[in-house]
Write a protein that holds these residues in place. Sequence first.
Motif, PDB file in Angstrom:
ATOM      1  N   ARG A   1       0.830  -1.212   0.000  1.00  0.00           N
ATOM      2  CA  ARG A   1       0.000   0.000   0.000  1.00  0.00           C
ATOM      3  C   ARG A   1       0.858   1.253   0.000  1.00  0.00           C
ATOM      4  N   ARG A   2       1.947   1.217   0.739  1.00  0.00           N
ATOM      5  CA  ARG A   2       2.800   2.401   0.783  1.00  0.00           C
ATOM      6  C   ARG A   2       3.415   2.697  -0.572  1.00  0.00           C
ATOM      7  N   ARG A   3       3.862   1.665  -1.288  1.00  0.00           N
ATOM      8  CA  ARG A   3       4.409   1.879  -2.626  1.00  0.00           C
ATOM      9  C   ARG A   3       3.329   2.382  -3.582  1.00  0.00           C
ATOM     10  N   ARG A   4       2.094   1.815  -3.450  1.00  0.00           N
ATOM     11  CA  ARG A   4       1.016   2.239  -4.338  1.00  0.00           C
ATOM     12  C   ARG A   4       0.633   3.690  -4.093  1.00  0.00           C
ATOM     13  N   ARG A   5       0.608   4.092  -2.800  1.00  0.00           N
ATOM     14  CA  ARG A   5       0.282   5.487  -2.499  1.00  0.00           C
ATOM     15  C   ARG A   5       1.315   6.438  -3.076  1.00  0.00           C
ATOM     16  N   ARG A   6       2.569   6.077  -2.967  1.00  0.00           N
ATOM     17  CA  ARG A   6       3.608   6.940  -3.514  1.00  0.00           C
ATOM     18  C   ARG A   6       3.487   7.068  -5.024  1.00  0.00           C
ATOM     19  N   THR A   7       3.183   5.944  -5.680  1.00  0.00           N
ATOM     20  CA  THR A   7       3.010   5.981  -7.136  1.00  0.00           C
ATOM     21  C   THR A   7       1.812   6.836  -7.521  1.00  0.00           C
ATOM     22  N   ASP A   8       0.697   6.652  -6.799  1.00  0.00           N
ATOM     23  CA  ASP A   8      -0.493   7.451  -7.101  1.00  0.00           C
ATOM     24  C   ASP A   8      -0.244   8.936  -6.867  1.00  0.00           C
ATOM     25  N   ALA A   9       0.462   9.263  -5.801  1.00  0.00           N
ATOM     26  CA  ALA A   9       0.749  10.666  -5.533  1.00  0.00           C
ATOM     27  C   ALA A   9       1.590  11.280  -6.650  1.00  0.00           C
ATOM     28  N   ALA A  10       2.561  10.498  -7.150  1.00  0.00           N
ATOM     29  CA  ALA A  10       3.394  11.010  -8.243  1.00  0.00           C
ATOM     30  C   ALA A  10       2.559  11.224  -9.509  1.00  0.00           C
ATOM     31  N   LEU A  11       1.637  10.291  -9.816  1.00  0.00           N
ATOM     32  CA  LEU A  11       0.786  10.458 -10.997  1.00  0.00           C
ATOM     33  C   LEU A  11      -0.145  11.656 -10.860  1.00  0.00           C
ATOM     34  N   ILE A  12      -0.706  11.849  -9.669  1.00  0.00           N
ATOM     35  CA  ILE A  12      -1.593  12.997  -9.458  1.00  0.00           C
ATOM     36  C   ILE A  12      -0.827  14.300  -9.629  1.00  0.00           C
ATOM     37  N   ALA A  13       0.393  14.352  -9.073  1.00  0.00           N
ATOM     38  CA  ALA A  13       1.193  15.570  -9.220  1.00  0.00           C
ATOM     39  C   ALA A  13       1.509  15.842 -10.686  1.00  0.00           C
TER      40      ALA A  13
END
Length: 430
Positions: free
Chosen positions: A317-329
């Motif tokens: 989950r932590r890796r997925r959140r980081r990836t999602d945050a990067a895509l949103i940015a």
Amino acid sequence: MCLAHLDADARNAYFEGLRPGDDVDHRGTSFDAELLGALKRALYDPASRSCRFGQAGFVGATFTGEARFTGVTFSGNALFEEARFSGNAYFDEADFYGATHFSGSNFTGAGVFTAARFWGRTEFEGAWFAQRALWGRATFRDDVRFDHSRFDGSVSFHQARMVNVAFRQAVFTGNAVCLSVTRIQDLSIKGSVCAPRLDLDMAAISGACSLEDVEFKRGISMRGTSVEGRVTMEDLMLSDQAEDFLSVTLVPREAAHALGEYEAGDVGLDRIRSARPRLIPLLRVWGNEFGHHVLIPSHPAGRKSAAHDRQNAYLARRRRRRTDAALIAALAALSILAFFLTHEITAGILDVHAGLQFEPSETGQIITAVSGMVLAIGTGGAAVVKAIALLIHARADIMRARAGLPPAEGTAGADAGDAPPGESESSSSL
């Protein structure tokens, strides 16, 4: 022959009959510094300006005080099994052309083999080093074994050159174990206990590196280490004293030129246990200059537990959140850029056509066309970003599949609970 029990005349006659390169057999003999010096003078070779033994038999010999073999040449086998060195033993810059045996020897003082050259098989099996054991800049042309040895002082092989070196069921209790900047063909450490931090920084291992069934109390450092063969780390136990268990930087085979990384099949990690489960996520392997990836070992049979599942789920989950945050940015930045581009383009067009007194319907058509164009560009950009993200995830899944590891995301329990795994578990096996 026990020189210590000969009278002065018999001893002098024996020394006068020796020539450089002769075989000697002094098993069980007690040597002090004076008697050893007399023996070396009898074997001194003026041509090479060094003492030269043939086959040297010192099995079970006792050396009281300082034992200095600096620069000595052993043309035959050097046999020091069960020898006792009560003071410092100096074999620095010595040449061992035959087999070398120090099995079962005790070094109460320092054992200094700096810049020594070993041309045959070398054995230190069951040897005990109470103080420093130094092999810095030494060269081993054949196999060297330290099985069942004990090192109570610091150990250094800094800049040594070795073929196959093995430490099986060895015990290290001193301040440091240094194998940095070494050149090794194959390294094997199995069934051992290492109290100090193992330093393998900048080592070059042309074959395989195997660390199995070892307890590390203060971790390992392999920064800048190159391993051309397989790296195996199995059944490792991490003590609660280890601040960071493992810091590994695996340099690609052509480190100076290549941009590629080690394939997942070249690194095997399994059954790694820790007294503090939070240490396990610190295990990282750097493969190239683009960053790092975390290799999580597969579960050993019969040891999978709910605590392991929670920790895997949390990391996923932590890796997925980081990836999602990067895509949103990235999408937000793209939207802002599209807004400013639209403003600049439409403002100029509206000003031109307003001066030409276009009808509102025509102006509306132009605005609609420009808006459609901007929307198409934005949608296309978002699609490209999404495609790149999918490719990255697909590549990670492929590499994990090659390594035989479970998927990082989409596993059972991946969405259960958001808190990191607790510290109460006594062991963790990722």
